[in-house]
Design a protein around this motif. Structure first.
Motif, PDB file in Angstrom:
ATOM      1  N   LEU A   1      -6.838  -0.517   1.014  1.00 45.69           N
ATOM      2  CA  LEU A   1      -5.416  -0.748   0.820  1.00 45.69           C
ATOM      3  C   LEU A   1      -5.093  -0.926  -0.655  1.00 45.69           C
ATOM      4  O   LEU A   1      -4.017  -0.550  -1.095  1.00 45.69           O
ATOM      5  CB  LEU A   1      -4.977  -1.975   1.621  1.00 45.69           C
ATOM      6  N   SER A   2      -6.010  -1.493  -1.398  1.00 44.35           N
ATOM      7  CA  SER A   2      -5.789  -1.650  -2.835  1.00 44.35           C
ATOM      8  C   SER A   2      -5.652  -0.297  -3.507  1.00 44.35           C
ATOM      9  O   SER A   2      -4.795  -0.107  -4.369  1.00 44.35           O
ATOM     10  CB  SER A   2      -6.944  -2.408  -3.475  1.00 44.35           C
ATOM     11  N   LEU A   3      -6.480   0.642  -3.111  1.00 44.00           N
ATOM     12  CA  LEU A   3      -6.397   1.985  -3.681  1.00 44.00           C
ATOM     13  C   LEU A   3      -5.053   2.629  -3.370  1.00 44.00           C
ATOM     14  O   LEU A   3      -4.455   3.290  -4.211  1.00 44.00           O
ATOM     15  CB  LEU A   3      -7.530   2.866  -3.144  1.00 44.00           C
ATOM     16  N   ALA A   4      -4.575   2.411  -2.161  1.00 45.47           N
ATOM     17  CA  ALA A   4      -3.279   2.979  -1.771  1.00 45.47           C
ATOM     18  C   ALA A   4      -2.166   2.369  -2.604  1.00 45.47           C
ATOM     19  O   ALA A   4      -1.286   3.069  -3.092  1.00 45.47           O
ATOM     20  CB  ALA A   4      -3.029   2.742  -0.288  1.00 45.47           C
ATOM     21  N   LEU A   5      -2.196   1.069  -2.768  1.00 47.20           N
ATOM     22  CA  LEU A   5      -1.141   0.382  -3.501  1.00 47.20           C
ATOM     23  C   LEU A   5      -1.163   0.753  -4.986  1.00 47.20           C
ATOM     24  O   LEU A   5      -0.121   0.981  -5.585  1.00 47.20           O
ATOM     25  CB  LEU A   5      -1.290  -1.137  -3.342  1.00 47.20           C
ATOM     26  N   CYS A   6      -2.352   0.838  -5.566  1.00 51.08           N
ATOM     27  CA  CYS A   6      -2.460   1.106  -7.004  1.00 51.08           C
ATOM     28  C   CYS A   6      -2.288   2.565  -7.372  1.00 51.08           C
ATOM     29  O   CYS A   6      -1.728   2.881  -8.418  1.00 51.08           O
ATOM     30  CB  CYS A   6      -3.812   0.627  -7.517  1.00 51.08           C
ATOM     31  N   VAL A  69       8.605   0.206   2.243  1.00 52.79           N
ATOM     32  CA  VAL A  69       8.522  -1.165   2.767  1.00 52.79           C
ATOM     33  C   VAL A  69       7.147  -1.750   2.477  1.00 52.79           C
ATOM     34  O   VAL A  69       7.020  -2.891   2.021  1.00 52.79           O
ATOM     35  CB  VAL A  69       8.843  -1.200   4.279  1.00 52.79           C
ATOM     36  N   PHE A  70       6.106  -0.971   2.705  1.00 52.48           N
ATOM     37  CA  PHE A  70       4.738  -1.428   2.478  1.00 52.48           C
ATOM     38  C   PHE A  70       4.517  -1.823   1.016  1.00 52.48           C
ATOM     39  O   PHE A  70       4.074  -2.929   0.717  1.00 52.48           O
ATOM     40  CB  PHE A  70       3.760  -0.326   2.899  1.00 52.48           C
ATOM     41  N   VAL A  71       4.869  -0.931   0.101  1.00 50.69           N
ATOM     42  CA  VAL A  71       4.626  -1.176  -1.322  1.00 50.69           C
ATOM     43  C   VAL A  71       5.462  -2.355  -1.825  1.00 50.69           C
ATOM     44  O   VAL A  71       4.952  -3.233  -2.526  1.00 50.69           O
ATOM     45  CB  VAL A  71       4.917   0.102  -2.149  1.00 50.69           C
ATOM     46  N   ILE A  72       6.731  -2.391  -1.454  1.00 50.49           N
ATOM     47  CA  ILE A  72       7.603  -3.474  -1.927  1.00 50.49           C
ATOM     48  C   ILE A  72       7.136  -4.820  -1.380  1.00 50.49           C
ATOM     49  O   ILE A  72       7.035  -5.803  -2.120  1.00 50.49           O
ATOM     50  CB  ILE A  72       9.067  -3.205  -1.541  1.00 50.49           C
ATOM     51  N   LEU A  73       6.836  -4.884  -0.100  1.00 52.78           N
ATOM     52  CA  LEU A  73       6.432  -6.157   0.504  1.00 52.78           C
ATOM     53  C   LEU A  73       5.109  -6.656  -0.073  1.00 52.78           C
ATOM     54  O   LEU A  73       5.002  -7.831  -0.448  1.00 52.78           O
ATOM     55  CB  LEU A  73       6.326  -6.020   2.023  1.00 52.78           C
ATOM     56  N   ILE A  74       4.122  -5.796  -0.168  1.00 49.54           N
ATOM     57  CA  ILE A  74       2.825  -6.212  -0.712  1.00 49.54           C
ATOM     58  C   ILE A  74       2.983  -6.656  -2.165  1.00 49.54           C
ATOM     59  O   ILE A  74       2.400  -7.649  -2.596  1.00 49.54           O
ATOM     60  CB  ILE A  74       1.785  -5.081  -0.589  1.00 49.54           C
ATOM     61  N   SER A  75       3.806  -5.940  -2.919  1.00 51.94           N
ATOM     62  CA  SER A  75       4.039  -6.318  -4.320  1.00 51.94           C
ATOM     63  C   SER A  75       4.743  -7.666  -4.420  1.00 51.94           C
ATOM     64  O   SER A  75       4.375  -8.498  -5.255  1.00 51.94           O
ATOM     65  CB  SER A  75       4.871  -5.242  -5.026  1.00 51.94           C
ATOM     66  N   LEU A  76       5.736  -7.901  -3.580  1.00 54.18           N
ATOM     67  CA  LEU A  76       6.430  -9.194  -3.584  1.00 54.18           C
ATOM     68  C   LEU A  76       5.487 -10.340  -3.230  1.00 54.18           C
ATOM     69  O   LEU A  76       5.491 -11.375  -3.885  1.00 54.18           O
ATOM     70  CB  LEU A  76       7.594  -9.180  -2.591  1.00 54.18           C
ATOM     71  N   LEU A  77       4.704 -10.148  -2.196  1.00 49.34           N
ATOM     72  CA  LEU A  77       3.805 -11.209  -1.747  1.00 49.34           C
ATOM     73  C   LEU A  77       2.752 -11.555  -2.801  1.00 49.34           C
ATOM     74  O   LEU A  77       2.290 -12.688  -2.869  1.00 49.34           O
ATOM     75  CB  LEU A  77       3.129 -10.808  -0.436  1.00 49.34           C
TER      76      LEU A  77
END
Length: 108
Positions: A1-6, A69-77
């Protein structure tokens, strides 16, 4: 998931993303095969979206909305600054609206 987010979310077109996902799947030697990374990413995006109880009626959960939604939420958290950039109609505002309506801000 880190790879996906970054990395995955930063690639601008489908060909680049597909190439990245295939490369990651091969490099990690995933037992499910080359499409495992993509399948896991989609699974987690759908899981995050399913936790959002308040959605405007008739909301189509397309890939752009799920990703935003996934990127914004994970970034906010994780308190990571994020810029959501895209063409008009690519669910940027809708993603923010869904998160705003569903997140318990007092706990952040």
């Amino acid at each position: 998931l880190s790879l996906a987010l970054c990395y995955d979310g930063r690639l601008s077109n489908a060909d680049l993303r597909n190439g990245f996902r295939e490369t990651v799947s091969k490099a990690l030697i995933l037992p499910q095969g080359e499409k495992a990374f993509t399948e896991q990413l989609c699974l987690y995006q759908k899981k995050v979206m399913s936790m959002m109880e308040k959605k405007p009626p008739g909301t189509a959960e397309n890939s752009a909305l799920l990703e935003n939604v996934f990127v914004i939420l994970i970034s906010l958290l994780n308190k990571i600054p994020v810029l959501v950039i895209g063409k008009p109609g690519s669910s940027k505002s809708l993603a923010l609206q869904i998160i705003r309506d569903n997140v318990c801000w007092e706990k952040l």
